[in-house]
Write a protein that holds these residues in place. Sequence first.
Motif, short mmCIF file in Angstrom:
data_model
loop_
_atom_site.label_atom_id
_atom_site.label_comp_id
_atom_site.label_asym_id
_atom_site.label_seq_id
_atom_site.Cartn_x
_atom_site.Cartn_y
_atom_site.Cartn_z
N ILE A 96 0.98 -1.19 0.06
CA ILE A 96 0.04 0.03 0.10
C ILE A 96 0.97 1.17 -0.17
O ILE A 96 2.09 1.17 0.37
CB ILE A 96 -1.00 0.03 1.19
N TRP A 97 0.40 2.39 -0.46
CA TRP A 97 1.02 3.64 -0.54
C TRP A 97 1.87 4.24 0.94
O TRP A 97 2.85 4.87 0.89
CB TRP A 97 0.30 4.65 -1.12
N VAL A 101 5.51 6.07 2.47
CA VAL A 101 5.91 7.32 3.64
C VAL A 101 6.24 6.72 4.97
O VAL A 101 7.30 7.32 5.48
CB VAL A 101 4.48 7.71 3.85
N GLU A 102 5.69 5.68 5.51
CA GLU A 102 6.23 5.05 6.78
C GLU A 102 7.81 4.71 6.56
O GLU A 102 8.60 4.79 7.60
CB GLU A 102 5.41 3.97 7.34
N LEU A 138 7.29 10.83 -4.09
CA LEU A 138 6.55 10.63 -2.82
C LEU A 138 7.49 10.55 -1.72
O LEU A 138 7.54 11.19 -0.57
CB LEU A 138 5.57 9.62 -2.60
N GLU A 139 8.57 9.58 -1.81
CA GLU A 139 9.55 9.48 -0.76
C GLU A 139 10.29 10.49 -0.34
O GLU A 139 10.43 11.01 0.83
CB GLU A 139 10.52 8.31 -1.20
N ALA A 166 13.94 3.16 1.87
CA ALA A 166 12.37 3.16 1.95
C ALA A 166 11.79 2.10 0.92
O ALA A 166 11.15 1.07 1.17
CB ALA A 166 11.56 4.28 2.04
N GLU A 167 12.26 2.25 -0.31
CA GLU A 167 11.94 1.49 -1.45
C GLU A 167 12.34 -0.16 -1.35
O GLU A 167 11.65 -0.85 -1.54
CB GLU A 167 12.43 2.05 -2.75
N HIS A 168 13.53 -0.12 -1.02
CA HIS A 168 14.24 -1.26 -1.00
C HIS A 168 13.64 -2.14 0.24
O HIS A 168 13.15 -3.32 0.26
CB HIS A 168 15.82 -1.27 -0.12
N VAL A 169 13.57 -1.66 1.53
CA VAL A 169 12.89 -2.46 2.81
C VAL A 169 11.42 -2.23 2.82
O VAL A 169 10.96 -3.47 3.03
CB VAL A 169 13.70 -1.58 4.06
#
Length: 395
Positions: A96-97, A101-102, A138-139, A166-169
């Motif tokens: 989910i999007w 962010v998280e 977004l990131e 963020a994208e990796h994990v």
Amino acid sequence: MEHREGRPLIDRVRLARTFYQRYGREPRLFRAPGRVNLIGEHTDYNDGFVLPMAIDRETVIAGAARDDRRVRVYSLNADEAVEFDLDHPGEKQRGIWLDYVEGVAQSLLGRGVRLKGADLAVLSDVPVGAGLSSSAALEVSAGLAFVSLSDQQLDRVTLALAGQQAEHVYVGTMCGIMDQFVAALGREGHALLIDCRSLEATLVPLDTSETAIVVCDTNVKHELSSSEYNARRAECERGVEMLREMMPGIRALRDVSVAEFAQHEERLPETIRRRCRHVVTENERTLSAARALQDGDLKEMGRLMYASHRSLRDDYEVSCRELDVLVEIAESLGGVVGARMTGGGFGGCTVNLVRREALGEFEQVVSREYTRATHLNPTIYVSEAGGGAKEIKDS
Ligand code: ADP
Ligand code: MG
């Protein structure tokens, strides 16, 4: 054709009003752009060079700090509100999007940035999933918002790295650093030459007064892209292992020049030879392209783009019929200086250099001929080279 002349794209007043209605406070605004890669494809994971530019489409985040550890986020695009707690990380890779962010908040915390809770609202006009990297926009905009609202300082490279992490994990996509880098560090009127090994980034002037950058979306995404991506990575690694027998010092294809490759390529099996040839020649083309832009030689830039496309099509085999059709149509037009697929391949977009007086004809002919050949409609965007992430203080 979707073309906007230097005016702000996202309605900041609407975003701020939505924020106020939802949270009852005045927000600060932060933005980060999407991107298109001009040249340097499938070179990032080979420690090589890429030459993207930020586009003039952007993600804007309205935000205000909170006194507690909660983060509430509302996306106007998704029309959905989500929340999380900085001290109790949620499950990863939920698809989910909120993952983006998280994920960036957790990456920043992991890097020792002392974040406060926040209320956020997101509005973007970077098309989602079109290959213009709405995810990095977004990131990076979220990362900048978190850092700034917490009264912290962070250099742009670390901001980009936090987005990639963020994208990796949290998202589970093993992307290179290009997207987040250009979202964080792009500059109006410039492309960004990124050395994916040293992470050194050099701004390269991009004069688009006479020639426009045009992105054409095939509007297809073939399923095999992620399995083929992994296969290409493995083939490159195998190529390095084999080349190392002749060139013991190399760590990646980045370390092999075109001349050295010509000397040793005979020793590689056919498929691996072609994969490596693409990467080795693409690195050289990317450096040449940066020099061509520096010299204002768009004709040379265009020639390199066509050569890049052929290399991706024939040697790396990551193009597809729809991308080839778009490039062939472009190449047949007098006012087009260069064209190539951009992004990972198997669908997605092409990037084109089109003389401004030919833009009308370009749009007409590409739409007509692409639809005739594929029964699909392309989406065509003209973009200036936009700026990178920043706080918006003038609205
Ligand atoms: P791309 O980066 O090429 O646009 P991705 O699949 O990497 O495509 O990222 C798209 C995803 O990013 C969306 O599916 C969504 O989860 C998230 N996303 C991007 N922009 C927004 C936004 N404004 N609001 C909510 N989610 C967004
Ligand atoms: Mg993405």
